[in-house]
Design a protein around this motif. Structure first.
Motif, PDB file in Angstrom:
ATOM      1  N   LEU A   1      67.581 -55.311  31.231  1.00 38.42           N
ATOM      2  CA  LEU A   1      68.562 -55.957  32.102  1.00 38.42           C
ATOM      3  C   LEU A   1      67.880 -56.712  33.233  1.00 38.42           C
ATOM      4  O   LEU A   1      68.282 -57.836  33.583  1.00 38.42           O
ATOM      5  N   ARG A   2      66.837 -56.111  33.809  1.00 40.91           N
ATOM      6  CA  ARG A   2      66.108 -56.812  34.866  1.00 40.91           C
ATOM      7  C   ARG A   2      65.489 -58.099  34.324  1.00 40.91           C
ATOM      8  O   ARG A   2      65.551 -59.150  34.963  1.00 40.91           O
ATOM      9  N   ILE A   3      64.894 -58.026  33.151  1.00 43.29           N
ATOM     10  CA  ILE A   3      64.280 -59.207  32.533  1.00 43.29           C
ATOM     11  C   ILE A   3      65.340 -60.254  32.238  1.00 43.29           C
ATOM     12  O   ILE A   3      65.128 -61.451  32.463  1.00 43.29           O
ATOM     13  N   ALA A   4      66.508 -59.820  31.746  1.00 46.60           N
ATOM     14  CA  ALA A   4      67.571 -60.769  31.389  1.00 46.60           C
ATOM     15  C   ALA A   4      68.096 -61.497  32.617  1.00 46.60           C
ATOM     16  O   ALA A   4      68.328 -62.713  32.579  1.00 46.60           O
ATOM     17  N   GLY A   5      68.306 -60.773  33.724  1.00 41.90           N
ATOM     18  CA  GLY A   5      68.772 -61.431  34.935  1.00 41.90           C
ATOM     19  C   GLY A   5      67.775 -62.460  35.439  1.00 41.90           C
ATOM     20  O   GLY A   5      68.144 -63.577  35.822  1.00 41.90           O
ATOM     21  N   ARG A   6      66.509 -62.082  35.445  1.00 40.37           N
ATOM     22  CA  ARG A   6      65.470 -63.018  35.870  1.00 40.37           C
ATOM     23  C   ARG A   6      65.372 -64.202  34.911  1.00 40.37           C
ATOM     24  O   ARG A   6      65.132 -65.343  35.310  1.00 40.37           O
ATOM     25  N   ARG A   7      65.560 -63.949  33.621  1.00 40.83           N
ATOM     26  CA  ARG A   7      65.488 -65.016  32.616  1.00 40.83           C
ATOM     27  C   ARG A   7      66.528 -66.101  32.888  1.00 40.83           C
ATOM     28  O   ARG A   7      66.230 -67.301  32.843  1.00 40.83           O
ATOM     29  N   LEU A   8      67.766 -65.698  33.158  1.00 41.69           N
ATOM     30  CA  LEU A   8      68.826 -66.671  33.402  1.00 41.69           C
ATOM     31  C   LEU A   8      68.520 -67.524  34.629  1.00 41.69           C
ATOM     32  O   LEU A   8      68.711 -68.748  34.625  1.00 41.69           O
ATOM     33  N   ALA A   9      68.017 -66.889  35.685  1.00 38.85           N
ATOM     34  CA  ALA A   9      67.684 -67.638  36.897  1.00 38.85           C
ATOM     35  C   ALA A   9      66.506 -68.576  36.665  1.00 38.85           C
ATOM     36  O   ALA A   9      66.525 -69.741  37.095  1.00 38.85           O
TER      37      ALA A   9
END
Length: 438
Positions: A339-347
């Motif tokens: 989830l942390r990686i996914a949030g950073r990915r979108l940004a």
């Protein structure tokens, strides 16, 4: 890839065929390389997402394996059909980073992936309403071949490897674990893409039937019809094989988290903060952008990402009701890392696309480029230092996919034979079963 496939077919006349099965929106041929003359059809789809190029290398490796190992063709009464790239126009927009050096900053600054409605595997309005020529070509190929196995080759930018299946293939998870360990590929045990999907084993997930949902659900959960599920009427087993470019060890940590709610709140807060920052930059930039199809194509994924980010932040925040009535499943440390990686990915993707829009124009009247440069540098550093993201050589990325596909092929052959003998409708093959497969 087309040139390599042409040379390969010339070296193996009679056993291989190369043909165009359609053209892209820009007129690029969609090449299909076929090996063998068996009645069982295997369909490999490479390059369905523009920023995930490893499938092309995997397809060419699979061609070499299929032509050199008769157990994969004559021995299994199988023909291998390799679609070399489903979205060549989008892949061409990624050429700025494809030749290296392979750094996160270079990847992000040259990243492109079309908006959700221009991704050729999705069928948000159903197959009859498919408008992209790439989608129509793939649907026609599925109708022509009626494959018993379809493998869609995807690439995770940061994270680990995993597989999504439309039908269970018992034994796949154990064999994938062995391949991943041999190649140094972390297995993603809590994939963000499959957060609400059933587990079929570690790093193997069951693709649920498509359902109606709004655009944010479709983008984040694949909650629409797709070319993955479309050939189910023929009993096709579809395997979506994800191979990471930058591996993160934490996505393979199945231990319970020390403070679940605190981590979820931190991830949600960070995503909301980044989203507000990017929305302000976009608002400053948009009035100065040229009007045209190219600008619209670059901004479509930006608008998609900024649409789903607030919804995801609410969904992940234990103190917020997102209105869906659905709770998060039990989460491990691997889930939280994903989830942390996914949030950073979108940004990061949003910042990278905005950076490109300004850089390509050659002018920055809104003075946003310095801020975007700083964001990309900081967020890439967070991937490297905060998440421990490490580059995985291309050869290992491709070999992981090759082994996953060959394992799925072996198990799918056994699966279709078992289903055929059990009388399940829609399975099996009219061909005689080779004795060694029995």
């Amino acid at each position: 890839m087309g040139a390599e496939a042409g040379a390969f077919a010339a070296r193996h006349p009679g056993r291989t065929r190369l043909r165009s099965v359609g053209t892209s929106r820009a007129g690029t041929p969609l090449w299909l390389l076929s090996i063998g003359h068996g009645s069982r059809q295997v369909l490999i789809v490479a390059g369905p997402h523009a920023n995930e190029p490893v499938g092309g290398a995997t397809a060419l490796r699979l061609a070499e394996r299929a032509v050199s190992d008769p157990r994969l063709t004559e021995g299994a009464d199988a023909t291998w059909n390799l679609l070399l790239c489903l979205d060549p126009d989008g892949l061409r927009r990624n050429e700025g980073w494809l030749s290296g050096p392979y750094t996160l900053g270079r990847y992000v600054r040259h990243f492109f992936r079309p908006g959700f409605l221009e991704q050729p595997e999705w069928l948000p309005d159903g197959p009859a309403e498919a408008v992209l020529p790439e989608t129509r070509a793939l649907l026609a190929l599925q109708e022509e071949l009626r494959p018993f196995l379809q493998c869609s080759l995807h690439g995770v930018d940061v994270g680990g490897g995993f597989v999504e299946l439309t039908h269970e293939l018992p034994g796949l998870a154990q064999r994938l674990a062995h391949h991943a360990a041999r190649l140094g590929i972390p297995r993603e045990l809590g994939a963000y893409d499959a957060l609400y999907w059933p587990d079929l084993g570690p790093a193997v997930y069951r693709i649920p039937p498509p359902r109606r949902g709004d655009l944010t659900e479709a983008i984040t959960e694949a909650a629409v019809d797709s070319t993955w599920t479309h050939p189910r009427r023929y009993g096709t087993v579809t395997a979506v094989v994800e191979s990471p470019m930058w591996g993160v060890a934490a996505v393979a940590d199945a231990s319970p988290p020390a403070d679940l709610d605190a981590v979820l709140r931190a991830v949600s807060t960070t995503l909301r903060h980044d989203t507000r920052l990017l929305l302000r930059l976009l608002a400053r930039l948009r009035p100065h952008l040229p009007v045209g199809a190219d600008t619209a194509r670059m901004l479509a994924p930006v608008d998609d990402y900024l649409l789903v980010c607030p919804r995801l932040a609410d969904t992940w925040d234990p103190g917020t009701d997102d209105g869906s009535g659905r709770k998060l499943p039990p989460l491990s440390t691997a889930h939280l890392a994903a989830l942390r990686i996914a949030g950073r990915r979108l940004a990061l993707r949003t910042a990278g696309l905005l950076h490109q829009v300004v850089s390509v124009s050659g002018r920055d009247p809104a003075d946003v480029l310095p801020e975007l440069e700083g964001l990309v540098d900081r967020w890439c550093a967070d991937y490297r230092e905060g998440c421990g993201a490490r580059w995985i050589p291309v050869a290992r990325q491709a070999e992981y996919q090759v082994r996953a596909v060959l394992t799925a092929f072996d198990l799918a052959v056994r699966h279709t034979l078992a289903c055929s003998r059990s009388g399940e409708a829609g399975w099996g093959s009219p061909a005689t079963v080779p004795m060694h497969w029995e």
